[in-house]
Design a protein around this motif. Sequence first.
Motif, PDB file in Angstrom:
ATOM      1  N   PRO A 299      -3.018 -10.074 -21.873  1.00 38.04           N
ATOM      2  CA  PRO A 299      -4.544 -10.464 -21.229  1.00 38.04           C
ATOM      3  C   PRO A 299      -5.445  -9.376 -21.242  1.00 38.04           C
ATOM      4  O   PRO A 299      -5.325  -8.221 -21.215  1.00 38.04           O
ATOM      5  CB  PRO A 299      -4.143 -10.795 -19.893  1.00 38.04           C
ATOM      6  N   ALA A 301      -9.924  -8.700 -19.966  1.00 33.13           N
ATOM      7  CA  ALA A 301     -11.071  -9.239 -19.533  1.00 33.13           C
ATOM      8  C   ALA A 301     -12.267  -8.434 -19.989  1.00 33.13           C
ATOM      9  O   ALA A 301     -12.091  -7.175 -19.868  1.00 33.13           O
ATOM     10  CB  ALA A 301     -11.162  -9.405 -17.842  1.00 33.13           C
ATOM     11  N   ALA A 303     -16.121  -7.438 -18.452  1.00 31.47           N
ATOM     12  CA  ALA A 303     -17.209  -7.593 -17.208  1.00 31.47           C
ATOM     13  C   ALA A 303     -18.483  -6.902 -17.483  1.00 31.47           C
ATOM     14  O   ALA A 303     -18.396  -5.878 -18.091  1.00 31.47           O
ATOM     15  CB  ALA A 303     -16.395  -7.036 -16.175  1.00 31.47           C
ATOM     16  N   ALA A 359      -5.025 -10.615 -14.789  1.00 35.76           N
ATOM     17  CA  ALA A 359      -5.173 -11.912 -14.985  1.00 35.76           C
ATOM     18  C   ALA A 359      -5.329 -12.354 -13.651  1.00 35.76           C
ATOM     19  O   ALA A 359      -4.595 -12.043 -12.851  1.00 35.76           O
ATOM     20  CB  ALA A 359      -4.494 -12.737 -16.016  1.00 35.76           C
ATOM     21  N   LEU A 363      -6.914  -9.995 -11.160  1.00 43.17           N
ATOM     22  CA  LEU A 363      -8.182  -9.457 -11.878  1.00 43.17           C
ATOM     23  C   LEU A 363      -9.363  -9.426 -10.849  1.00 43.17           C
ATOM     24  O   LEU A 363     -10.191  -8.799 -10.876  1.00 43.17           O
ATOM     25  CB  LEU A 363      -8.243 -10.272 -13.181  1.00 43.17           C
ATOM     26  N   VAL A 394     -17.659 -11.768 -14.960  1.00 45.70           N
ATOM     27  CA  VAL A 394     -16.213 -11.438 -15.690  1.00 45.70           C
ATOM     28  C   VAL A 394     -15.947 -12.703 -16.539  1.00 45.70           C
ATOM     29  O   VAL A 394     -15.819 -13.734 -16.028  1.00 45.70           O
ATOM     30  CB  VAL A 394     -15.166 -11.293 -14.460  1.00 45.70           C
ATOM     31  N   ARG A 395     -15.422 -12.224 -17.574  1.00 45.11           N
ATOM     32  CA  ARG A 395     -14.933 -13.340 -18.765  1.00 45.11           C
ATOM     33  C   ARG A 395     -13.665 -13.007 -19.340  1.00 45.11           C
ATOM     34  O   ARG A 395     -13.295 -11.674 -19.707  1.00 45.11           O
ATOM     35  CB  ARG A 395     -15.727 -13.430 -19.849  1.00 45.11           C
ATOM     36  N   THR A 396     -12.525 -13.724 -18.877  1.00 45.96           N
ATOM     37  CA  THR A 396     -11.306 -13.330 -19.545  1.00 45.96           C
ATOM     38  C   THR A 396     -11.090 -14.012 -20.844  1.00 45.96           C
ATOM     39  O   THR A 396     -11.617 -15.141 -21.117  1.00 45.96           O
ATOM     40  CB  THR A 396     -10.289 -14.320 -18.645  1.00 45.96           C
ATOM     41  N   LEU A 406     -17.021 -12.578 -25.603  1.00 41.24           N
ATOM     42  CA  LEU A 406     -16.463 -12.033 -24.275  1.00 41.24           C
ATOM     43  C   LEU A 406     -17.788 -11.671 -23.581  1.00 41.24           C
ATOM     44  O   LEU A 406     -17.968 -11.928 -22.598  1.00 41.24           O
ATOM     45  CB  LEU A 406     -15.588 -10.914 -24.554  1.00 41.24           C
ATOM     46  N   ALA A 410     -19.421 -13.012 -20.151  1.00 39.87           N
ATOM     47  CA  ALA A 410     -19.749 -12.114 -19.128  1.00 39.87           C
ATOM     48  C   ALA A 410     -20.924 -12.078 -18.708  1.00 39.87           C
ATOM     49  O   ALA A 410     -21.264 -12.177 -17.323  1.00 39.87           O
ATOM     50  CB  ALA A 410     -18.882 -10.879 -19.375  1.00 39.87           C
ATOM     51  N   ALA A 427     -16.253 -14.866 -11.615  1.00 36.12           N
ATOM     52  CA  ALA A 427     -15.338 -14.904 -12.602  1.00 36.12           C
ATOM     53  C   ALA A 427     -14.832 -16.161 -13.118  1.00 36.12           C
ATOM     54  O   ALA A 427     -14.003 -16.396 -13.993  1.00 36.12           O
ATOM     55  CB  ALA A 427     -14.197 -14.017 -12.110  1.00 36.12           C
TER      56      ALA A 427
END
Length: 429
Positions: A299, A301, A303, A359, A363, A394-396, A406, A410, A427
Motif C-alpha cells: 500500500p 498513499a 497526501a 492503509a 493511515l 489523502v489518496r491511496t 495520485l 490528493a 481521505a
Amino acid sequence: MTLLEPIVPATILPQRVLLLENSRAYVRAVAQAIEHKLELPVATASSLAEARALLDRHDDWFLALTGLVLADGHRDDVVNCLLGRGLSTVVVTGVYDEGLRQRLLRRRVIDFVLKDNPGSLDYIVWLVKRLDRNRRISALVVDDSASARAHTASLLQTYGYRVVQAGDGAAALRVIERDSTIRLAMVDDAMPGMHGVELTRRLRALRPRDRVAVIGVSGRDDSDLVARFLKSGANDFLRKPYSREEFFCRVSQNVDQLELIGSLQDLATRDFLTGLPNRRHFLEQAERMVPRMREAGRPLAAAILDVDHFKRINDGWGHEAGDHALRAVAAELSTHARPGDLVARFGGEEFCLLVPDLADGPLLDYFEALRRRIEDLDVPSPNGFLRMTASIGVRTAGANDDLHRLLADADRRLYLAKAGGRNRVVAAG
C-alpha cells in the motif's frame, strides 16, 4: 580482517577552543573570527599559568591554538603542558624555525602556522573548522602491512578522524557495506588477493564519488599506476614516503571537495527556507517509489497538506512570522515522518507526503495525528505566539495509479477539506 571498529561519536562533542597567546590584538582577532564564523566557544590566556587554570576549570576542550613566547614558560613547557593533557594542539608563531617546526610535528602537534603570513587568519579558521568536522567522519585504511596501516591510521586520528582498518580488499568491502559513515578510504596498491586498483573499482560500485573519497597509495615507482587508480575511480594518489603536511593537505582537499559537492546537492534538492526536500527532488524520488510499491503489491498513499489561511498570517503577523510558521510545520512533518516516508515542501504553504505500508484506519490515524501536531503548535513571534491549522487531502494508490493521478486526486481531496471547513483530513471522496 577488520582491526578497529569505528568509534561511536558522543552525542555532544567537546567544543571549547583554548587560545594561548601574549598578543592581545592577535588574540582578539582570532577569537572573534572563530566565534563568529564557526560558533565555537573560545577561552583565552596570555600566560601558561592562566592556561593551566582554564584547563583545570573545564573538561570540554576540543583544541588548543598556542604561541611559543610566554613570560612564564619556555616553548617546550608550553607544548608539554598541552600535549601532556591529550589536547590537540596547533602552534601559531611569528618566527619560522625549520628545525623547531620539524621537531614539533614529530611530537604530533597538528600544524605549525606562521601568524604573520598573509591569509594566516583565514587559514586558522579553515583549520579549526576542518578539525571540528573531521570528528564526525570515519576513514578506512586498507593495507596488508600492519606497520604502514598503523602509521596512516595514526595520522588520520591525529587530525580527528574516526578510523577503521582492514588488512585486505575483501575485509575493506565488508566494512564499506555496513558502515555508511565512512567518507574517506586510503587504499594501498600492493596487497595479496586483491590489489588496490581492483579494490577501488569494486568500492566504486558500492559508493559513488560524491559519497566516499578514495586515495590510492603506493611506494612503487610505476608511472602508469596513478592513471590506473584514477581511471578505476580514485579521487587522488599519494606516493610513499609522503610528508605529514602533504598527507594532511591531500586528505583535507578531498574531504573539502566531498563537502562542497554535498552543499551543492543540498542547494539543488532542498528547500532553502524549511530544509525539507524540494518539489523537484520529491518528484524524482516519487517517480521511482510509486511503480516499485505497485509491483510489490504494497500500500501507498499520497497526501497534500496546506496551512489554513496562510495569507492572513503573512498580512496580520508579517512575512517573518510566516516564515517561522512554515519552518515549524516543516519540523513537525520531519519529526512525524517515518524512515520510509517521503516529505517535501511543494511551494508556498503547501507540503507533500508519500506514505508507504499504511492503509485504512492506520493511515487515517497517521494523518489525524499530524493534523493535531500542527494544531497544537505555538510558534513564537515578536507579537506573541502564533497558532495555525492545516488541511490535508489523502489518496491511496490503486492498482493502475501513477504518480500524476495520485497527486491530482490528493489535491482534489485537499480542496474538499478546505471547502468542508478546514483543519481536517479528507481521505475519501
